[in-house]
Design an enzyme around this catalytic site. Structure first.
Site, short mmCIF file in Angstrom:
data_model
loop_
_atom_site.label_atom_id
_atom_site.label_comp_id
_atom_site.label_asym_id
_atom_site.label_seq_id
_atom_site.Cartn_x
_atom_site.Cartn_y
_atom_site.Cartn_z
N ASP A 1 0.85 -1.18 0.00
CA ASP A 1 0.00 0.00 0.00
C ASP A 1 0.89 1.25 0.00
O ASP A 1 2.02 1.22 0.50
CB ASP A 1 -0.93 0.01 1.23
CG ASP A 1 -2.21 0.81 0.98
OD1 ASP A 1 -3.29 0.19 0.92
OD2 ASP A 1 -2.12 2.06 0.83
N LYS B 1 -11.67 0.23 -15.34
CA LYS B 1 -12.36 -0.84 -14.61
C LYS B 1 -13.08 -1.80 -15.56
O LYS B 1 -13.21 -2.99 -15.26
CB LYS B 1 -13.34 -0.23 -13.61
CG LYS B 1 -12.65 0.32 -12.37
CD LYS B 1 -12.00 -0.79 -11.59
CE LYS B 1 -11.25 -0.30 -10.38
NZ LYS B 1 -10.59 -1.40 -9.65
N ASN C 1 -6.28 -5.53 -5.84
CA ASN C 1 -7.39 -4.75 -5.27
C ASN C 1 -7.20 -3.25 -5.37
O ASN C 1 -8.20 -2.52 -5.52
CB ASN C 1 -7.56 -5.17 -3.80
CG ASN C 1 -8.35 -4.14 -3.01
OD1 ASN C 1 -9.58 -4.09 -3.09
ND2 ASN C 1 -7.65 -3.30 -2.25
N TYR D 1 -11.50 6.22 -14.86
CA TYR D 1 -11.69 5.11 -13.91
C TYR D 1 -12.60 4.04 -14.51
O TYR D 1 -12.27 2.86 -14.51
CB TYR D 1 -12.29 5.67 -12.62
CG TYR D 1 -12.67 4.64 -11.58
CD1 TYR D 1 -11.71 4.10 -10.72
CD2 TYR D 1 -13.99 4.22 -11.42
CE1 TYR D 1 -12.06 3.17 -9.75
CE2 TYR D 1 -14.35 3.29 -10.46
CZ TYR D 1 -13.39 2.77 -9.61
OH TYR D 1 -13.74 1.85 -8.65
N THR E 1 -17.01 1.58 2.55
CA THR E 1 -15.66 1.65 3.14
C THR E 1 -15.57 2.95 3.93
O THR E 1 -16.36 3.89 3.72
CB THR E 1 -14.61 1.67 2.02
OG1 THR E 1 -14.88 2.83 1.22
CG2 THR E 1 -14.66 0.43 1.16
N ASP F 1 4.25 2.76 -4.01
CA ASP F 1 3.26 3.35 -4.91
C ASP F 1 3.19 2.44 -6.13
O ASP F 1 4.17 2.32 -6.88
CB ASP F 1 3.71 4.77 -5.31
CG ASP F 1 2.69 5.47 -6.20
OD1 ASP F 1 1.80 4.78 -6.76
OD2 ASP F 1 2.79 6.70 -6.34
N VAL G 1 -19.73 0.14 -2.01
CA VAL G 1 -19.35 -0.51 -0.75
C VAL G 1 -19.03 0.56 0.29
O VAL G 1 -18.30 1.51 0.02
CB VAL G 1 -18.13 -1.42 -0.97
CG1 VAL G 1 -17.77 -2.15 0.32
CG2 VAL G 1 -18.40 -2.41 -2.10
N1 LIG Z 1 -15.79 1.06 -2.32
C1 LIG Z 1 -16.54 0.92 -3.38
O1 LIG Z 1 -17.70 1.31 -3.40
C2 LIG Z 1 -16.02 0.24 -4.62
C3 LIG Z 1 -16.93 -0.03 -5.64
C4 LIG Z 1 -16.49 -0.67 -6.78
C5 LIG Z 1 -15.17 -1.05 -6.91
N2 LIG Z 1 -14.29 -0.79 -5.90
C6 LIG Z 1 -12.91 -1.21 -6.13
O2 LIG Z 1 -12.45 -1.96 -5.03
C7 LIG Z 1 -11.06 -1.74 -4.83
C8 LIG Z 1 -10.82 -1.25 -3.40
O3 LIG Z 1 -11.52 -0.04 -3.25
P1 LIG Z 1 -11.80 0.60 -1.83
O4 LIG Z 1 -13.11 1.27 -1.93
O5 LIG Z 1 -11.54 -0.37 -0.76
O6 LIG Z 1 -10.69 1.76 -1.84
P2 LIG Z 1 -10.04 2.56 -0.60
O7 LIG Z 1 -9.68 3.89 -1.13
O8 LIG Z 1 -10.89 2.46 0.61
O9 LIG Z 1 -8.72 1.71 -0.36
C9 LIG Z 1 -7.80 1.57 -1.40
C10 LIG Z 1 -6.44 1.27 -0.83
O10 LIG Z 1 -5.53 1.24 -1.95
C11 LIG Z 1 -4.43 2.06 -1.64
N3 LIG Z 1 -3.87 2.67 -2.85
C12 LIG Z 1 -4.48 3.57 -3.67
N4 LIG Z 1 -3.63 3.95 -4.63
C13 LIG Z 1 -2.47 3.28 -4.44
C14 LIG Z 1 -1.22 3.26 -5.09
N5 LIG Z 1 -0.96 4.05 -6.16
N6 LIG Z 1 -0.24 2.45 -4.62
C15 LIG Z 1 -0.47 1.68 -3.53
N7 LIG Z 1 -1.63 1.66 -2.87
C16 LIG Z 1 -2.62 2.45 -3.31
C17 LIG Z 1 -4.97 3.13 -0.69
O11 LIG Z 1 -3.94 3.72 0.07
C18 LIG Z 1 -5.96 2.34 0.13
O12 LIG Z 1 -5.36 1.74 1.27
C19 LIG Z 1 -10.64 -0.72 -5.88
O13 LIG Z 1 -10.09 -1.38 -6.98
C20 LIG Z 1 -11.94 -0.04 -6.24
O14 LIG Z 1 -11.90 0.49 -7.54
C21 LIG Z 1 -14.69 -0.16 -4.76
#
Ligand SMILES: NC(=O)c1ccc[n+]([C@@H]2O[C@H](COP(=O)([O-])OP(=O)(O)OC[C@H]3O[C@@H](n4cnc5c(N)ncnc54)[C@H](O)[C@@H]3O)[C@@H](O)[C@H]2O)c1
Length: 254
Positions: free
Chosen positions: A43, A165, A96, A161, A196, A69, A194
């Protein structure tokens, strides 16, 4: 409450999770720890990553965090080397990490477009490429890629995005064919909206909540643990004949 299944084959297996410090990734890291898997997560968020590592180690979990990163492929691959040196070769990869930062169509520059793909798509390819030979040597493995229902819903204000995706699905299907001969399964999990911590803090309004509830066949919040449950199933050999598929977890919205 999400029902927690047990997958005995995950015990002692090494799994790598990107973006494991928060949200769905964090729930996945915790869920894997509860299966007694060995977990490495990458992360960009150093403090949150270290805090989760400390928290889980205190429970006896075999977990290691590497800060990188993922837009920097060299750094991402170096992080994998560090984690595998500590935990052994990975049999499971959860691609993820992602970010749904909003952007106006008219304001997107070529640099911004590339940056969004560098966050949301490119690491999936190069981490899979890096880990596939090790998985093949283990006799098989599982890769789970995260998409999003946003592109299916024709969502606006995030075209880079949604395009990335939607590409995750095509990537998943081709990769499944590339790696199937080595018994490496590749699947996609597509979450709806979701709840979060970041979504709650930055996106949740009464209007958006009402709209989402109207769209969902099953009412209520989709929690990160609901997505982690599907990821676990696809990581385990319980899904041994599932590959190249997309599994939507959105409470029946699309
Ligand atoms: N939360 C939602 O509603 C939702 C819906 C559809 C899809 N998603 C997908 O699920 C996955 C997780 O999403 P989430 O909502 O848990 O996101 P989030 O922002 O809560 O967590 C994402 C994590 O990834 C890390 N991250 C982001 N960019 C980074 C980088 N360049 N290098 C290293 N780490 C990095 C962040 O620091 C964070 O810890 C993603 O692929 C997102 O597109 C989420």
């Amino acid at each position: 409450m999400t029902v927690e299944a047990t997958y005995p084959d995950l015990k002692g297996r090494t799994a790598l999770v990107t973006g494991g410090a928060d949200g769905i990734g964090r729930a996945t890291v915790i869920a894997l720890a509860r299966q007694s898997a060995r977990i490495g997560f990458i992360d960009i968020a150093a403090d949150a990553g270290r805090a989760l590592e400390t928290e889980l180690r205190a429970t006896g979990a075999d977990v290691a965090f590497a800060c990188a990163d993922l837009r920097d492929i060299e750094a991402a691959l170096a992080a994998v080397d560090v984690l595998e040196a500590r935990l052994g070769p990975a049999a499971i990869l959860v691609n993820n990490a992602g970010h749904d930062e909003r952007h106006a169509f008219a304001a997107v520059t070529p640099e911004y477009w590339d940056d969004r793909f560098a966050v949301n798509l490119r690491p999936m390819m190069f981490l899979a490429q890096k880990l596939a030979p090790g998985m093949a040597a283990l006799g098989g493995g599982a890769i789970v890629n995260l998409s999003s229902t946003s592109w299916m819903k024709r969502s606006a204000d995030l075209i880079a995005y949604t395009t990335a995706k939607s590409a995750v699905i095509g990537f998943t299907r081709s990769l499944a064919r590339e790696l199937g001969k080595d018994r490496i399964r590749v699947n996609c999990v597509t979450p709806g909206w979701v709840m979060t911590p970041r979504q709650r803090a930055e996106r949740l309004t009464p209007e958006r909540w009402a709209e989402a509830q109207e769209q969902q066949a099953i009412k209520g919040a989709i929690e990160p643990e609901d997505i982690a449950a599907m990821i676990l199933f696809l990581a385990s050999n319980a899904s041994r004949m599932c590959t190249g598929q997309n599994f939507i977890v959105d409470a029946g919205s699309v």
